[in-house]
Design a protein around this motif. Sequence first.
Motif, short mmCIF file in Angstrom:
data_model
loop_
_atom_site.label_atom_id
_atom_site.label_comp_id
_atom_site.label_asym_id
_atom_site.label_seq_id
_atom_site.Cartn_x
_atom_site.Cartn_y
_atom_site.Cartn_z
N PHE A 133 111.98 -16.87 38.87
CA PHE A 133 111.92 -17.17 40.29
C PHE A 133 110.63 -16.65 40.91
CE2 PHE A 133 116.48 -17.39 39.48
CZ PHE A 133 116.74 -18.65 40.03
N VAL A 134 110.00 -17.48 41.73
CA VAL A 134 108.77 -17.05 42.41
C VAL A 134 108.87 -17.40 43.89
CG1 VAL A 134 107.18 -17.15 40.44
CG2 VAL A 134 107.65 -19.22 41.71
N GLN A 135 108.00 -16.72 44.66
CA GLN A 135 107.99 -16.97 46.10
C GLN A 135 107.36 -18.32 46.40
OE1 GLN A 135 109.33 -15.30 48.31
NE2 GLN A 135 109.48 -13.16 47.65
N CYS A 136 107.81 -18.94 47.45
CA CYS A 136 107.16 -20.16 47.92
C CYS A 136 105.79 -19.75 48.47
CB CYS A 136 108.02 -20.79 49.02
SG CYS A 136 107.30 -22.30 49.67
N PRO A 137 104.71 -20.44 48.03
CA PRO A 137 103.38 -20.02 48.49
C PRO A 137 103.18 -20.16 50.00
CG PRO A 137 103.26 -21.75 46.81
CD PRO A 137 104.67 -21.60 47.17
N GLU A 138 102.19 -19.43 50.50
CA GLU A 138 101.88 -19.50 51.94
C GLU A 138 100.65 -20.37 52.15
OE1 GLU A 138 101.06 -15.49 52.88
OE2 GLU A 138 103.15 -14.83 52.67
N GLY A 139 100.36 -20.65 53.40
CA GLY A 139 99.09 -21.29 53.78
C GLY A 139 99.02 -22.77 53.45
N GLU A 140 97.79 -23.21 53.17
CA GLU A 140 97.53 -24.62 52.89
C GLU A 140 98.10 -25.02 51.53
OE1 GLU A 140 95.21 -26.78 54.72
OE2 GLU A 140 95.51 -25.30 56.32
N VAL A 141 98.46 -26.28 51.40
CA VAL A 141 98.90 -26.78 50.09
C VAL A 141 97.67 -26.96 49.19
CG1 VAL A 141 100.02 -28.67 48.86
CG2 VAL A 141 100.90 -27.94 51.07
N GLN A 142 96.59 -27.46 49.80
CA GLN A 142 95.36 -27.66 49.02
C GLN A 142 94.47 -26.46 49.19
OE1 GLN A 142 92.70 -31.04 48.84
NE2 GLN A 142 94.42 -32.25 49.58
N LYS A 143 94.02 -25.84 48.12
CA LYS A 143 93.13 -24.70 48.29
C LYS A 143 92.17 -24.54 47.13
CE LYS A 143 97.29 -22.22 47.42
NZ LYS A 143 98.30 -21.45 48.08
N LYS A 144 91.23 -23.64 47.32
CA LYS A 144 90.27 -23.36 46.26
C LYS A 144 90.67 -22.08 45.57
CE LYS A 144 86.30 -25.80 47.77
NZ LYS A 144 85.49 -25.91 48.96
N LYS A 145 90.56 -22.07 44.26
CA LYS A 145 90.93 -20.88 43.52
C LYS A 145 89.82 -20.58 42.52
CE LYS A 145 95.40 -19.24 41.95
NZ LYS A 145 96.68 -19.63 41.38
N GLU A 146 89.54 -19.30 42.33
CA GLU A 146 88.49 -18.96 41.37
C GLU A 146 89.09 -18.83 39.98
OE1 GLU A 146 86.13 -15.11 41.23
OE2 GLU A 146 84.79 -16.50 42.30
N VAL A 147 88.49 -19.54 39.03
CA VAL A 147 88.95 -19.36 37.65
C VAL A 147 87.80 -18.81 36.82
CG1 VAL A 147 90.86 -20.99 37.43
CG2 VAL A 147 88.53 -21.83 37.32
N VAL A 148 88.13 -17.91 35.92
CA VAL A 148 87.10 -17.27 35.10
C VAL A 148 87.42 -17.57 33.64
CG1 VAL A 148 86.07 -15.08 34.43
CG2 VAL A 148 86.91 -15.39 36.76
N HIS A 149 86.44 -18.07 32.88
CA HIS A 149 86.67 -18.15 31.44
C HIS A 149 85.46 -17.64 30.68
CE1 HIS A 149 86.52 -22.72 32.49
NE2 HIS A 149 85.49 -22.10 32.96
N THR A 150 85.75 -17.05 29.53
CA THR A 150 84.66 -16.51 28.72
C THR A 150 84.46 -17.39 27.49
OG1 THR A 150 85.29 -14.33 29.46
CG2 THR A 150 83.78 -14.43 27.61
N LEU A 151 83.25 -17.82 27.31
CA LEU A 151 82.90 -18.63 26.14
C LEU A 151 81.77 -17.91 25.45
CD1 LEU A 151 82.29 -21.92 28.08
CD2 LEU A 151 84.37 -21.29 26.90
#
Length: 469
Positions: free
Chosen positions: A225-243
């Motif tokens: 179970f998780v909380q229903c998110p807040e704010g906008e449905v569309q958003k920017k998120k930072e993703v980090v990957h190491t290559l």
Amino acid sequence: MADPKIAEVKDVNRNELVSAHSHIRGLGLDDALEPRETAQGLVGQKAARRAAGIVLKMIKEGKIAGRAVLIGGQPGTGKTAIAMGIAKSLGDETPFTMISGSEIFSLEMSKTEALTQAFRRSIGVRIKEEAEIIEGEVVEIDIEKSQGTFRSPASGAKAGKITLKTTDMETVYELGAKMIESLQKEKIVAGDIITIDKASGRVTKLGTSFGRTSEYDAMGPQTRFVQCPEGEVQKKKEVVHTLNLHEIDVVNSRSQGFLALFSGETGEIKEEIREQINKKVAEWREEGKAEIVPGVLFIDEVHMLDIECFSFLNRALENENAPIIILATNRGITTIRGTNHKSPHGLPIDLLDRLIIIHTKEYTERELMQILEIRCQEEDVEMTEEAKELLTSIGVQTSLRYAIQLITTSALVAKRRKATEVDVEDIRKVYSMFVDVKRSTQYLQEQQDLYLFSEQLAGQGKGMDLESI
Ligand SMILES: Nc1ncnc2c1ncn2[C@@H]1O[C@H](COP(=O)(O)OP(=O)(O)OP(=O)(O)O)[C@@H](O)[C@H]1O
Ligand SMILES: [Mg+2]
């Protein structure tokens, strides 16, 4: 050059460790970097482990890039084991590449290309990207199946709508056939909290909304179970990957392509590609989009390299983005390959001068016994005390490696007589079945008349003359 491709590269696992060292889980140091007597699978060899611990600390602090360490010592004294310990302590983010000196001669590419690739495999690039995502709780999924006509029967082409909400808003999105397929594959239903990556269309289920806990019985215990998110449905998120740099090279090399990463057949990579990637990575660094993570390149049996490779190493170590190099060898003063000169460890003096040298020492009887005990546990072999003592004394007289080999074989012999524990008789039996180097040499000396190419005989003119064949 356009931005190099990176999205296609997912975690390509570092080489799985050889089973001979599978019992090693780290360097076994305490918080003050002091080696514990026996920890994380490593026994004794404290001076070398302490030194390795300091190297590890410098690696983690990013202080030692472009430096090199040499682990020297007799065969079977744990050089490779200690390098494995370092690898295990580094964590997944730091690239660790392991090659053996002889490997670079057997690949279908030049020696320096093979070394360059190994270097670039050992340099990580941590890339930060902003991804646009849609995240929310599914209120409703409405899929209309097209009925199809006689001419074009229902081909599964569907359309639909999905309603997503956050605690603040609710939005309806149109769905295409591909999205519907992904939603169905992930078994998304109303009440799920999901993320959709806008660029790739990938759907990830984060869990079920807390609002649905009343329906728990119908969902089973695995439901998260998780909380229903807040704010906008569309958003920017930072993703980090190491290559690592090599992965980026391969994906951007037109003749290679992404699949080469998995087949391992990457062939030679054009120098221009590398230059372009270097330039691009430097730009990203300036823009704060990427960071360099210096990893570790471990070259085992380094005496197998030749003079060209050594001079390559000298130069590569001075490169701005060089990884940390760990070398290991069991050679004493010997010829440098590709020359007629002798040198300590078979390495040229100018390279030796750039190295920090760690020596491994011979084990005491007690340490041997402990290593053998750990290997017994690792291989799930039960052994009586007497058998362990016998095996240890065999180890002292022959070698640690030979004694380790007898563990599996004696366990098989014990199993055949339906015993659950290996006993002295089993060890005796395998000791007589499988000879160690000393006994093998002795046997050869006794039976030399029957063998071809015996050096001694050729010298005495009794054996076959190689030149005349
Ligand atoms: N201190 C130790 N603690 C636990 N296991 C060890 C230790 N030293 C060696 N071993 C194990 O003993 C075996 C032989 O050691 P290892 O392969 O590391 O020797 P090496 O010094 O690299 O020898 P070579 O010069 O022949 O390459 C391996 O299975 C290794 O994992
Ligand atoms: Mg070794």
